[in-house]
Design a protein around this motif. Sequence first.
Motif, PDB file in Angstrom:
ATOM      1  N   UNK A   1       0.821  -1.205   0.000  1.00  0.00           N
ATOM      2  CA  UNK A   1       0.000   0.000   0.000  1.00  0.00           C
ATOM      3  C   UNK A   1       0.852   1.251   0.000  1.00  0.00           C
ATOM      4  N   UNK A   2       1.948   1.238   0.745  1.00  0.00           N
ATOM      5  CA  UNK A   2       2.848   2.380   0.754  1.00  0.00           C
ATOM      6  C   UNK A   2       3.500   2.589  -0.603  1.00  0.00           C
ATOM      7  N   UNK A   3       3.889   1.503  -1.250  1.00  0.00           N
ATOM      8  CA  UNK A   3       4.471   1.609  -2.589  1.00  0.00           C
ATOM      9  C   UNK A   3       3.484   2.166  -3.596  1.00  0.00           C
ATOM     10  N   UNK A   4       2.244   1.694  -3.520  1.00  0.00           N
ATOM     11  CA  UNK A   4       1.225   2.214  -4.429  1.00  0.00           C
ATOM     12  C   UNK A   4       0.932   3.679  -4.152  1.00  0.00           C
ATOM     13  N   UNK A   5       0.934   4.054  -2.887  1.00  0.00           N
ATOM     14  CA  UNK A   5       0.681   5.454  -2.542  1.00  0.00           C
ATOM     15  C   UNK A   5       1.804   6.348  -3.052  1.00  0.00           C
ATOM     16  N   UNK A   6       3.053   5.923  -2.899  1.00  0.00           N
ATOM     17  CA  UNK A   6       4.176   6.711  -3.411  1.00  0.00           C
ATOM     18  C   UNK A   6       4.126   6.805  -4.932  1.00  0.00           C
ATOM     19  N   UNK A   7       3.765   5.713  -5.581  1.00  0.00           N
ATOM     20  CA  UNK A   7       3.661   5.740  -7.040  1.00  0.00           C
ATOM     21  C   UNK A   7       2.543   6.678  -7.479  1.00  0.00           C
ATOM     22  N   UNK A   8       1.415   6.645  -6.777  1.00  0.00           N
ATOM     23  CA  UNK A   8       0.297   7.525  -7.118  1.00  0.00           C
ATOM     24  C   UNK A   8       0.680   8.989  -6.899  1.00  0.00           C
ATOM     25  N   UNK A   9       1.405   9.274  -5.829  1.00  0.00           N
ATOM     26  CA  UNK A   9       1.836  10.649  -5.593  1.00  0.00           C
ATOM     27  C   UNK A   9       2.823  11.099  -6.664  1.00  0.00           C
ATOM     28  N   UNK A  10       3.695  10.201  -7.083  1.00  0.00           N
ATOM     29  CA  UNK A  10       4.648  10.542  -8.138  1.00  0.00           C
ATOM     30  C   UNK A  10       3.952  10.796  -9.454  1.00  0.00           C
ATOM     31  N   UNK A  11       2.954   9.986  -9.773  1.00  0.00           N
ATOM     32  CA  UNK A  11       2.215  10.178 -11.011  1.00  0.00           C
ATOM     33  C   UNK A  11       1.377  11.444 -10.969  1.00  0.00           C
ATOM     34  N   UNK A  12       0.861  11.783  -9.803  1.00  0.00           N
ATOM     35  CA  UNK A  12       0.069  13.007  -9.682  1.00  0.00           C
ATOM     36  C   UNK A  12       0.975  14.227  -9.768  1.00  0.00           C
ATOM     37  N   UNK A  13       2.199  14.133  -9.307  1.00  0.00           N
ATOM     38  CA  UNK A  13       3.114  15.259  -9.328  1.00  0.00           C
ATOM     39  C   UNK A  13       3.772  15.420 -10.697  1.00  0.00           C
ATOM     40  N   UNK A  14       3.748  14.387 -11.530  1.00  0.00           N
ATOM     41  CA  UNK A  14       4.409  14.432 -12.829  1.00  0.00           C
ATOM     42  C   UNK A  14       3.836  15.521 -13.739  1.00  0.00           C
ATOM     43  N   UNK A  15       2.531  15.620 -13.945  1.00  0.00           N
ATOM     44  CA  UNK A  15       2.014  16.709 -14.793  1.00  0.00           C
ATOM     45  C   UNK A  15       2.324  18.091 -14.235  1.00  0.00           C
ATOM     46  N   UNK A  16       2.335  18.235 -12.930  1.00  0.00           N
ATOM     47  CA  UNK A  16       2.663  19.518 -12.316  1.00  0.00           C
ATOM     48  C   UNK A  16       4.110  19.888 -12.620  1.00  0.00           C
ATOM     49  N   UNK A  17       5.010  18.923 -12.524  1.00  0.00           N
ATOM     50  CA  UNK A  17       6.413  19.182 -12.839  1.00  0.00           C
ATOM     51  C   UNK A  17       6.599  19.536 -14.310  1.00  0.00           C
ATOM     52  N   UNK A  18       5.858  18.826 -15.182  1.00  0.00           N
ATOM     53  CA  UNK A  18       5.981  19.102 -16.607  1.00  0.00           C
ATOM     54  C   UNK A  18       5.471  20.498 -16.933  1.00  0.00           C
ATOM     55  N   UNK A  19       4.359  20.895 -16.330  1.00  0.00           N
ATOM     56  CA  UNK A  19       3.836  22.238 -16.567  1.00  0.00           C
ATOM     57  C   UNK A  19       4.819  23.292 -16.085  1.00  0.00           C
ATOM     58  N   UNK A  20       5.395  23.053 -14.897  1.00  0.00           N
ATOM     59  CA  UNK A  20       6.362  23.992 -14.345  1.00  0.00           C
ATOM     60  C   UNK A  20       7.606  24.088 -15.243  1.00  0.00           C
ATOM     61  N   UNK A  21       8.053  22.948 -15.708  1.00  0.00           N
ATOM     62  CA  UNK A  21       9.254  22.919 -16.550  1.00  0.00           C
ATOM     63  C   UNK A  21       8.987  23.615 -17.887  1.00  0.00           C
ATOM     64  N   UNK A  22       7.808  23.415 -18.459  1.00  0.00           N
ATOM     65  CA  UNK A  22       7.520  24.061 -19.740  1.00  0.00           C
ATOM     66  C   UNK A  22       7.370  25.568 -19.573  1.00  0.00           C
ATOM     67  N   UNK A  23       6.788  26.025 -18.471  1.00  0.00           N
ATOM     68  CA  UNK A  23       6.669  27.466 -18.214  1.00  0.00           C
ATOM     69  C   UNK A  23       8.045  28.100 -18.015  1.00  0.00           C
TER      70      UNK A  23
END
Length: 91
Positions: free
Chosen positions: A55-77
């Motif tokens: 469950x902890x691994x899945x939660x970390x993976x879900x948080x990483x996937x949720x943060x990925x679009x935010x990082x991409x938007x920040x990087x493109x800006x």
Amino acid sequence: MNGSQADAGAQAAWLSSCCNQSGAPPEPPEGPRALQAAVLGVLSLLVLCGVLFLGGGLLLRAQGLAALPTRERRASREAEPGGASGGDDDS
């Protein structure tokens, strides 16, 4: 004491030697029951640790996937204004 009373006494003695007062077979000794409880306790702890680990691994993976679009938007800006200003500095 007549014969029927002697038979009843012998029957009661036999019943008490092989069974408890309710007529049910005697309970098994406590040793195997304690061992079974210990084994079940250890197995339940292992299952709990496995569930928490997965469950902890899945939660970390879900948080990483949720943060990925935010990082991409920040990087493109950051890349757009930085790229334009970098081109001006080179000229």
